[in-house]
Design a protein around this motif. Structure first.
Motif, PDB file in Angstrom:
ATOM      1  N   GLU A 131     -94.305  22.146   0.671  1.00 19.00           N
ATOM      2  CA  GLU A 131     -94.719  20.953  -0.068  1.00 19.00           C
ATOM      3  C   GLU A 131     -95.452  21.351  -1.347  1.00 19.00           C
ATOM      4  O   GLU A 131     -96.300  22.238  -1.349  1.00 19.00           O
ATOM      5  CB  GLU A 131     -95.643  20.106   0.817  1.00 19.00           C
ATOM      6  CG  GLU A 131     -96.041  18.782   0.234  1.00 19.00           C
ATOM      7  CD  GLU A 131     -96.904  17.962   1.191  1.00 19.00           C
ATOM      8  OE1 GLU A 131     -97.580  17.050   0.677  1.00 19.00           O
ATOM      9  OE2 GLU A 131     -96.928  18.235   2.402  1.00 19.00           O
ATOM     10  N   ASP A 132     -95.117  20.684  -2.455  1.00 23.53           N
ATOM     11  CA  ASP A 132     -95.777  20.934  -3.737  1.00 23.53           C
ATOM     12  C   ASP A 132     -97.003  20.044  -3.869  1.00 23.53           C
ATOM     13  O   ASP A 132     -96.912  18.824  -3.709  1.00 23.53           O
ATOM     14  CB  ASP A 132     -94.825  20.646  -4.903  1.00 23.53           C
ATOM     15  CG  ASP A 132     -93.665  21.619  -4.962  1.00 23.53           C
ATOM     16  OD1 ASP A 132     -93.756  22.712  -4.360  1.00 23.53           O
ATOM     17  OD2 ASP A 132     -92.653  21.291  -5.618  1.00 23.53           O
ATOM     18  N   LEU A 133     -98.142  20.666  -4.197  1.00 26.11           N
ATOM     19  CA  LEU A 133     -99.355  19.889  -4.442  1.00 26.11           C
ATOM     20  C   LEU A 133     -99.381  19.375  -5.862  1.00 26.11           C
ATOM     21  O   LEU A 133     -99.848  18.267  -6.108  1.00 26.11           O
ATOM     22  CB  LEU A 133    -100.599  20.719  -4.144  1.00 26.11           C
ATOM     23  CG  LEU A 133    -100.942  20.756  -2.661  1.00 26.11           C
ATOM     24  CD1 LEU A 133    -100.188  21.848  -1.953  1.00 26.11           C
ATOM     25  CD2 LEU A 133    -102.411  20.871  -2.451  1.00 26.11           C
ATOM     26  N   VAL A 134     -98.928  20.181  -6.808  1.00 26.58           N
ATOM     27  CA  VAL A 134     -98.747  19.760  -8.191  1.00 26.58           C
ATOM     28  C   VAL A 134     -97.435  20.356  -8.675  1.00 26.58           C
ATOM     29  O   VAL A 134     -96.985  21.382  -8.179  1.00 26.58           O
ATOM     30  CB  VAL A 134     -99.911  20.182  -9.126  1.00 26.58           C
ATOM     31  CG1 VAL A 134    -101.236  19.605  -8.652  1.00 26.58           C
ATOM     32  CG2 VAL A 134    -100.015  21.685  -9.262  1.00 26.58           C
ATOM     33  N   GLU A 135     -96.833  19.686  -9.662  1.00 23.86           N
ATOM     34  CA  GLU A 135     -95.568  20.170 -10.206  1.00 23.86           C
ATOM     35  C   GLU A 135     -95.695  20.452 -11.693  1.00 23.86           C
ATOM     36  O   GLU A 135     -96.301  19.669 -12.440  1.00 23.86           O
ATOM     37  CB  GLU A 135     -94.468  19.140  -9.970  1.00 23.86           C
ATOM     38  CG  GLU A 135     -94.107  18.994  -8.503  1.00 23.86           C
ATOM     39  CD  GLU A 135     -92.949  18.048  -8.277  1.00 23.86           C
ATOM     40  OE1 GLU A 135     -92.008  18.048  -9.096  1.00 23.86           O
ATOM     41  OE2 GLU A 135     -92.996  17.319  -7.274  1.00 23.86           O
ATOM     42  N   GLU A 136     -95.116  21.557 -12.102  1.00 24.50           N
ATOM     43  CA  GLU A 136     -95.099  21.950 -13.509  1.00 24.50           C
ATOM     44  C   GLU A 136     -94.531  20.815 -14.356  1.00 24.50           C
ATOM     45  O   GLU A 136     -93.513  20.220 -14.005  1.00 24.50           O
ATOM     46  CB  GLU A 136     -94.227  23.200 -13.663  1.00 24.50           C
ATOM     47  CG  GLU A 136     -94.215  23.810 -15.026  1.00 24.50           C
ATOM     48  CD  GLU A 136     -93.454  25.122 -15.066  1.00 24.50           C
ATOM     49  OE1 GLU A 136     -93.438  25.724 -16.139  1.00 24.50           O
ATOM     50  OE2 GLU A 136     -92.882  25.547 -14.033  1.00 24.50           O
ATOM     51  N   GLY A 137     -95.237  20.481 -15.436  1.00 21.50           N
ATOM     52  CA  GLY A 137     -94.777  19.436 -16.349  1.00 21.50           C
ATOM     53  C   GLY A 137     -95.331  18.055 -16.075  1.00 21.50           C
ATOM     54  O   GLY A 137     -95.336  17.208 -16.953  1.00 21.50           O
ATOM     55  N   GLU A 138     -95.840  17.812 -14.859  1.00 15.95           N
ATOM     56  CA  GLU A 138     -96.416  16.498 -14.582  1.00 15.95           C
ATOM     57  C   GLU A 138     -97.808  16.411 -15.197  1.00 15.95           C
ATOM     58  O   GLU A 138     -98.454  17.422 -15.448  1.00 15.95           O
ATOM     59  CB  GLU A 138     -96.464  16.209 -13.076  1.00 15.95           C
ATOM     60  CG  GLU A 138     -97.516  16.992 -12.321  1.00 15.95           C
ATOM     61  CD  GLU A 138     -97.534  16.717 -10.816  1.00 15.95           C
ATOM     62  OE1 GLU A 138     -96.698  15.960 -10.313  1.00 15.95           O
ATOM     63  OE2 GLU A 138     -98.410  17.286 -10.150  1.00 15.95           O
ATOM     64  N   THR A 139     -98.275  15.197 -15.445  1.00 16.81           N
ATOM     65  CA  THR A 139     -99.613  14.988 -15.982  1.00 16.81           C
ATOM     66  C   THR A 139    -100.624  15.135 -14.855  1.00 16.81           C
ATOM     67  O   THR A 139    -100.445  14.578 -13.776  1.00 16.81           O
ATOM     68  CB  THR A 139     -99.723  13.587 -16.615  1.00 16.81           C
ATOM     69  OG1 THR A 139     -98.756  13.484 -17.649  1.00 16.81           O
ATOM     70  CG2 THR A 139    -101.104  13.368 -17.204  1.00 16.81           C
ATOM     71  N   GLY A 140    -101.683  15.889 -15.119  1.00 17.28           N
ATOM     72  CA  GLY A 140    -102.686  16.134 -14.095  1.00 17.28           C
ATOM     73  C   GLY A 140    -104.013  15.471 -14.401  1.00 17.28           C
ATOM     74  O   GLY A 140    -104.412  15.376 -15.560  1.00 17.28           O
ATOM     75  N   VAL A 141    -104.685  15.017 -13.348  1.00 13.69           N
ATOM     76  CA  VAL A 141    -106.010  14.414 -13.508  1.00 13.69           C
ATOM     77  C   VAL A 141    -107.000  14.963 -12.484  1.00 13.69           C
ATOM     78  O   VAL A 141    -108.097  14.442 -12.359  1.00 13.69           O
ATOM     79  CB  VAL A 141    -105.961  12.865 -13.393  1.00 13.69           C
ATOM     80  CG1 VAL A 141    -105.162  12.268 -14.522  1.00 13.69           C
ATOM     81  CG2 VAL A 141    -105.441  12.429 -12.042  1.00 13.69           C
ATOM     82  N   ARG A 182     -99.211  19.843 -16.361  1.00 12.76           N
ATOM     83  CA  ARG A 182     -99.423  21.013 -15.507  1.00 12.76           C
ATOM     84  C   ARG A 182     -98.577  22.177 -16.014  1.00 12.76           C
ATOM     85  O   ARG A 182     -97.416  22.004 -16.374  1.00 12.76           O
ATOM     86  CB  ARG A 182     -99.033  20.705 -14.061  1.00 12.76           C
ATOM     87  CG  ARG A 182     -99.832  19.579 -13.423  1.00 12.76           C
ATOM     88  CD  ARG A 182    -101.208  20.036 -13.041  1.00 12.76           C
ATOM     89  NE  ARG A 182    -101.890  18.979 -12.283  1.00 12.76           N
ATOM     90  CZ  ARG A 182    -103.154  19.029 -11.985  1.00 12.76           C
ATOM     91  NH1 ARG A 182    -103.896  20.055 -12.347  1.00 12.76           N
ATOM     92  NH2 ARG A 182    -103.722  18.054 -11.304  1.00 12.76           N
ATOM     93  N   THR A 183     -99.177  23.370 -16.014  1.00  6.44           N
ATOM     94  CA  THR A 183     -98.486  24.556 -16.507  1.00  6.44           C
ATOM     95  C   THR A 183     -97.741  25.299 -15.402  1.00  6.44           C
ATOM     96  O   THR A 183     -97.024  26.254 -15.685  1.00  6.44           O
ATOM     97  CB  THR A 183     -99.477  25.522 -17.178  1.00  6.44           C
ATOM     98  OG1 THR A 183    -100.483  25.879 -16.230  1.00  6.44           O
ATOM     99  CG2 THR A 183    -100.116  24.869 -18.399  1.00  6.44           C
ATOM    100  N   ALA A 184     -97.921  24.869 -14.164  1.00  5.47           N
ATOM    101  CA  ALA A 184     -97.268  25.541 -13.040  1.00  5.47           C
ATOM    102  C   ALA A 184     -97.134  24.575 -11.865  1.00  5.47           C
ATOM    103  O   ALA A 184     -97.814  23.552 -11.794  1.00  5.47           O
ATOM    104  CB  ALA A 184     -98.075  26.770 -12.611  1.00  5.47           C
ATOM    105  N   THR A 185     -96.251  24.931 -10.956  1.00  7.87           N
ATOM    106  CA  THR A 185     -96.127  24.249  -9.676  1.00  7.87           C
ATOM    107  C   THR A 185     -96.947  25.032  -8.664  1.00  7.87           C
ATOM    108  O   THR A 185     -96.949  26.267  -8.693  1.00  7.87           O
ATOM    109  CB  THR A 185     -94.645  24.208  -9.234  1.00  7.87           C
ATOM    110  OG1 THR A 185     -93.920  23.398 -10.171  1.00  7.87           O
ATOM    111  CG2 THR A 185     -94.483  23.627  -7.835  1.00  7.87           C
ATOM    112  N   VAL A 186     -97.656  24.332  -7.786  1.00  4.64           N
ATOM    113  CA  VAL A 186     -98.406  24.992  -6.717  1.00  4.64           C
ATOM    114  C   VAL A 186     -97.848  24.481  -5.401  1.00  4.64           C
ATOM    115  O   VAL A 186     -97.887  23.279  -5.124  1.00  4.64           O
ATOM    116  CB  VAL A 186     -99.923  24.732  -6.832  1.00  4.64           C
ATOM    117  CG1 VAL A 186    -100.660  25.433  -5.693  1.00  4.64           C
ATOM    118  CG2 VAL A 186    -100.447  25.205  -8.182  1.00  4.64           C
ATOM    119  N   ARG A 187     -97.299  25.420  -4.600  1.00  3.94           N
ATOM    120  CA  ARG A 187     -96.569  25.092  -3.379  1.00  3.94           C
ATOM    121  C   ARG A 187     -97.241  25.714  -2.157  1.00  3.94           C
ATOM    122  O   ARG A 187     -97.626  26.888  -2.180  1.00  3.94           O
ATOM    123  CB  ARG A 187     -95.138  25.610  -3.502  1.00  3.94           C
ATOM    124  CG  ARG A 187     -94.245  25.325  -2.324  1.00  3.94           C
ATOM    125  CD  ARG A 187     -92.806  25.671  -2.648  1.00  3.94           C
ATOM    126  NE  ARG A 187     -92.345  24.799  -3.724  1.00  3.94           N
ATOM    127  CZ  ARG A 187     -91.436  25.163  -4.635  1.00  3.94           C
ATOM    128  NH1 ARG A 187     -90.892  26.354  -4.614  1.00  3.94           N
ATOM    129  NH2 ARG A 187     -91.073  24.310  -5.581  1.00  3.94           N
TER     130      ARG A 187
END
Length: 135
Positions: free
Chosen positions: A38-48, A88-93
């Protein structure tokens, strides 16, 4: 389950905080779990939000390639704490079942204004992030 203060102390820019303000910050943090794959954050999405790993192991992927692993006490997403609408600059899985503490930028902003001892360590952390992106 509360966010462990000793784990938060491993975050470089939070280390200068005394117990009382660190407990206050921890009280504003949420928690999230994820299963392997499961990805917690995905590269390219807007992060807050900013994340601190409380349990488990994660992989950081840039352009689909693993660039490092994260474990307990590691963190990611600090750029999202200070820049509006940053991607986001990276995906974290998740590699294993994980639990992370989360902190939104709106909860962090007021806190850091009240605790200037966090300013310089945060700046150093962000400078390292920029340097890592340009390598």
């Amino acid at each position: 389950m509360a966010v462990d203060l000793e784990i938060l102390r491993q975050v470089h820019f939070l280390a200068p905080l005394k117990d009382k303000p660190l407990k206050r910050l921890a009280s504003h943090m949420g928690e999230r779990t994820a299963q392997p794959g499961e990805d917690l954050v995905e590269e390219g999405e807007t992060g807050v939000a900013f994340f601190v790993v409380l349990e488990g192991e994660l992989a950081v992927l840039a352009h689909g390639r693993e660039i490092r692993k994260l474990g307990v006490g590691d963190h990611f997403g600090e750029i999202a704490l200070v820049l509006p609408d940053v991607r986001r600059t990276a995906t974290v899985r998740a590699l294993t079942p994980v639990r992370v503490g989360t902190l939104s930028k709106w909860n962090f902003k007021g806190f850091v204004e009240e605790h200037p001892e966090v300013h310089w360590p945060l700046l150093v952390t962000l400078a390292h992030q920029v340097a890592d992106l340009t390598d």
